[in-house]
Design a protein around this motif. Sequence first.
Motif, PDB file in Angstrom:
ATOM      1  N   ASP A  82       0.821  -1.215   0.000  1.00 18.05           N
ATOM      2  CA  ASP A  82       0.000   0.000   0.000  1.00 18.05           C
ATOM      3  C   ASP A  82       0.852   1.260   0.000  1.00 18.05           C
ATOM      4  N   THR A  83       2.160   1.104   0.053  1.00 14.26           N
ATOM      5  CA  THR A  83       3.069   2.249  -0.039  1.00 14.26           C
ATOM      6  C   THR A  83       2.898   2.893  -1.411  1.00 14.26           C
ATOM      7  N   ALA A  84       2.462   4.149  -1.394  1.00 16.15           N
ATOM      8  CA  ALA A  84       2.115   4.832  -2.643  1.00 16.15           C
ATOM      9  C   ALA A  84       1.794   6.284  -2.325  1.00 16.15           C
ATOM     10  N   VAL A  85       1.490   7.052  -3.366  1.00 15.33           N
ATOM     11  CA  VAL A  85       0.987   8.410  -3.194  1.00 15.33           C
ATOM     12  C   VAL A  85      -0.515   8.380  -3.390  1.00 15.33           C
ATOM     13  N   TYR A  86      -1.233   9.025  -2.482  1.00 20.33           N
ATOM     14  CA  TYR A  86      -2.687   9.047  -2.514  1.00 20.33           C
ATOM     15  C   TYR A  86      -3.155  10.477  -2.777  1.00 20.33           C
ATOM     16  N   TYR A  87      -3.981  10.628  -3.793  1.00 20.48           N
ATOM     17  CA  TYR A  87      -4.471  11.945  -4.201  1.00 20.48           C
ATOM     18  C   TYR A  87      -5.956  12.084  -3.895  1.00 20.48           C
ATOM     19  N   CYS A  88      -6.287  13.195  -3.294  1.00 23.45           N
ATOM     20  CA  CYS A  88      -7.677  13.582  -3.067  1.00 23.45           C
ATOM     21  C   CYS A  88      -8.047  14.618  -4.126  1.00 23.45           C
ATOM     22  N   LEU A  89      -9.139  14.403  -4.817  1.00 26.86           N
ATOM     23  CA  LEU A  89      -9.552  15.340  -5.859  1.00 26.86           C
ATOM     24  C   LEU A  89     -11.028  15.673  -5.692  1.00 26.86           C
ATOM     25  N   VAL A  90     -11.342  16.906  -6.046  1.00 24.97           N
ATOM     26  CA  VAL A  90     -12.726  17.353  -6.071  1.00 24.97           C
ATOM     27  C   VAL A  90     -13.018  17.853  -7.474  1.00 24.97           C
ATOM     28  N   TYR A  91     -14.113  17.421  -8.048  1.00 29.40           N
ATOM     29  CA  TYR A  91     -14.408  17.905  -9.383  1.00 29.40           C
ATOM     30  C   TYR A  91     -15.885  18.203  -9.533  1.00 29.40           C
ATOM     31  N   HIS A  92     -16.132  19.157 -10.445  1.00 29.84           N
ATOM     32  CA  HIS A  92     -17.504  19.596 -10.715  1.00 29.84           C
ATOM     33  C   HIS A  92     -18.272  18.572 -11.528  1.00 29.84           C
ATOM     34  N   SER A  93     -19.544  18.727 -11.554  1.00 25.92           N
ATOM     35  CA  SER A  93     -20.366  17.964 -12.484  1.00 25.92           C
ATOM     36  C   SER A  93     -20.010  18.425 -13.892  1.00 25.92           C
ATOM     37  N   GLY A  94     -20.362  17.641 -14.843  1.00 32.59           N
ATOM     38  CA  GLY A  94     -20.075  18.036 -16.213  1.00 32.59           C
ATOM     39  C   GLY A  94     -18.690  17.629 -16.648  1.00 32.59           C
ATOM     40  N   ASN A  95     -18.253  18.174 -17.722  1.00 33.94           N
ATOM     41  CA  ASN A  95     -17.042  17.724 -18.374  1.00 33.94           C
ATOM     42  C   ASN A  95     -15.833  18.518 -17.895  1.00 33.94           C
ATOM     43  N   THR A  96     -15.383  18.269 -16.690  1.00 36.10           N
ATOM     44  CA  THR A  96     -14.229  18.999 -16.167  1.00 36.10           C
ATOM     45  C   THR A  96     -13.072  18.036 -15.909  1.00 36.10           C
ATOM     46  N   PRO A  97     -11.842  18.498 -16.099  1.00 40.02           N
ATOM     47  CA  PRO A  97     -10.706  17.612 -15.906  1.00 40.02           C
ATOM     48  C   PRO A  97     -10.392  17.397 -14.429  1.00 40.02           C
ATOM     49  N   LEU A  98      -9.676  16.323 -14.142  1.00 41.13           N
ATOM     50  CA  LEU A  98      -9.203  16.081 -12.790  1.00 41.13           C
ATOM     51  C   LEU A  98      -8.046  17.023 -12.485  1.00 41.13           C
ATOM     52  N   PHE A 100      -5.045  17.458  -9.925  1.00 44.78           N
ATOM     53  CA  PHE A 100      -4.266  16.781  -8.903  1.00 44.78           C
ATOM     54  C   PHE A 100      -3.407  17.768  -8.140  1.00 44.78           C
ATOM     55  N   GLY A 101      -3.311  17.568  -6.820  1.00 41.89           N
ATOM     56  CA  GLY A 101      -2.334  18.272  -6.014  1.00 41.89           C
ATOM     57  C   GLY A 101      -1.089  17.411  -5.914  1.00 41.89           C
ATOM     58  N   LYS A 102      -0.334  17.596  -4.843  1.00 42.14           N
ATOM     59  CA  LYS A 102       0.887  16.808  -4.671  1.00 42.14           C
ATOM     60  C   LYS A 102       0.613  15.463  -3.994  1.00 42.14           C
ATOM     61  N   GLY A 103      -0.566  15.317  -3.417  1.00 40.90           N
ATOM     62  CA  GLY A 103      -0.918  14.049  -2.806  1.00 40.90           C
ATOM     63  C   GLY A 103      -0.246  13.809  -1.470  1.00 40.90           C
ATOM     64  N   THR A 104      -0.565  12.661  -0.874  1.00 42.37           N
ATOM     65  CA  THR A 104       0.022  12.216   0.394  1.00 42.37           C
ATOM     66  C   THR A 104       0.855  10.977   0.119  1.00 42.37           C
ATOM     67  N   ARG A 105       2.115  11.065   0.463  1.00 46.05           N
ATOM     68  CA  ARG A 105       3.008   9.911   0.275  1.00 46.05           C
ATOM     69  C   ARG A 105       2.925   9.032   1.515  1.00 46.05           C
ATOM     70  N   LEU A 106       2.317   7.860   1.361  1.00 43.89           N
ATOM     71  CA  LEU A 106       2.169   6.914   2.466  1.00 43.89           C
ATOM     72  C   LEU A 106       3.295   5.891   2.402  1.00 43.89           C
ATOM     73  N   SER A 107       4.004   5.752   3.504  1.00 45.25           N
ATOM     74  CA  SER A 107       5.056   4.731   3.610  1.00 45.25           C
ATOM     75  C   SER A 107       4.630   3.721   4.656  1.00 45.25           C
ATOM     76  N   VAL A 108       4.513   2.469   4.269  1.00 44.60           N
ATOM     77  CA  VAL A 108       4.161   1.406   5.190  1.00 44.60           C
ATOM     78  C   VAL A 108       5.429   0.653   5.566  1.00 44.60           C
ATOM     79  N   ILE A 109       5.624   0.533   6.878  1.00 43.39           N
ATOM     80  CA  ILE A 109       6.852  -0.050   7.406  1.00 43.39           C
ATOM     81  C   ILE A 109       6.555  -1.418   8.003  1.00 43.39           C
ATOM     82  N   ALA A 110       7.442  -2.358   7.774  1.00 43.98           N
ATOM     83  CA  ALA A 110       7.248  -3.715   8.306  1.00 43.98           C
ATOM     84  C   ALA A 110       7.440  -3.763   9.823  1.00 43.98           C
TER      85      ALA A 110
END
Lengths: 110, 114
Positions: A82-98, A100-110
Motif C-alpha cells: 500500500d506504499t504509494a501516493v494518494y491523491y484527493c480530488l474534487v471535481y464539478h459535475s459536467g465535463n471537467t478535468p481532474l 491533482f495536487g501533490k498528494g500524500t506519500r504513504l510509507s508502510v513499514i514492516a
Amino acid sequence: LAKTTQPISMDSYEGQEVNITCSHNNIATNDYITWYQQFPSQGPRFIIQGYKTKVTNEVASLFIPADRKSSTLSLPRVSLSDTAVYYCLVYHSGNTPLVFGKGTRLSVIA
Amino acid sequence: DAGVTQSPTHLIKTRGQQVTLRCSPKSGHDTVSWYQQALGQGPQFIFQYYEEEERQRGNFPDRFSGHQFPNYSSELNVNALLLGDSALYLCASREGSTSYNEQFFGPGTRLTVL
C-alpha cells in the motif's frame, strides 16, 4: 475549482488502519470527491468516490461529513504494497478535468 | 481487456526536437485526456479529446497539440522540446463526456529531454 489540502506524507506499520484526511473548504454543491492511488512510474488508479456520508468498497472506505468540507480515506490493515501516493480530488459535475495536487506519500513499514 | 495502453514506454530526445506519444483507450471508452507529471508532482492536465475534438485544455503552450482518431485512440505531439518537458506523460480514458465516470490511466511514457 475546489482546492484540496492533504498531508504531504504519512508513515504506518503493517496491519494498522490508515486514515488520510483531505480538506476542501470551498467544495460546491455539485462536486464529487474522488481518491486515486499512484505507485512509482505508474499511472494513478481510482480507489473510491463519494458525494456524502460513507462509501465502502473492497479496497477502502470514504467518510464525508455533512458539511462536506473535508473527507477521510480509510485503508484497513495496510500492507507494504500500500506504499504509494494518494491523491484527493474534487471535481464539478459536467465535463471537467481532474486537478491533482501533490498528494500524500504513504510509507508502510514492516 | 487490455486497459489503457501507451507507447513508447521510454523516449529520449534532445532540445528542439519534436515527439509524438500514442495512447489507446480502454475498450468502450471514447474520451481521452493527457496529463504531464514532473518528478515529485501530481499529474497536470494538458487537454481532453472527445468525438475527435479538443474539448478542454489546461495551461500548456501551443507547442503541445493532440489528435483523436475515429477509433478513439489519441496522439500527443510536443514541438520544440525544452529541458522542462522531461516528465511522465499519462493518458487517461473514460466512457462518455461526464466527469463522474471513473478515469483509467495508462502506465505513461517517460520522456527525457537532453
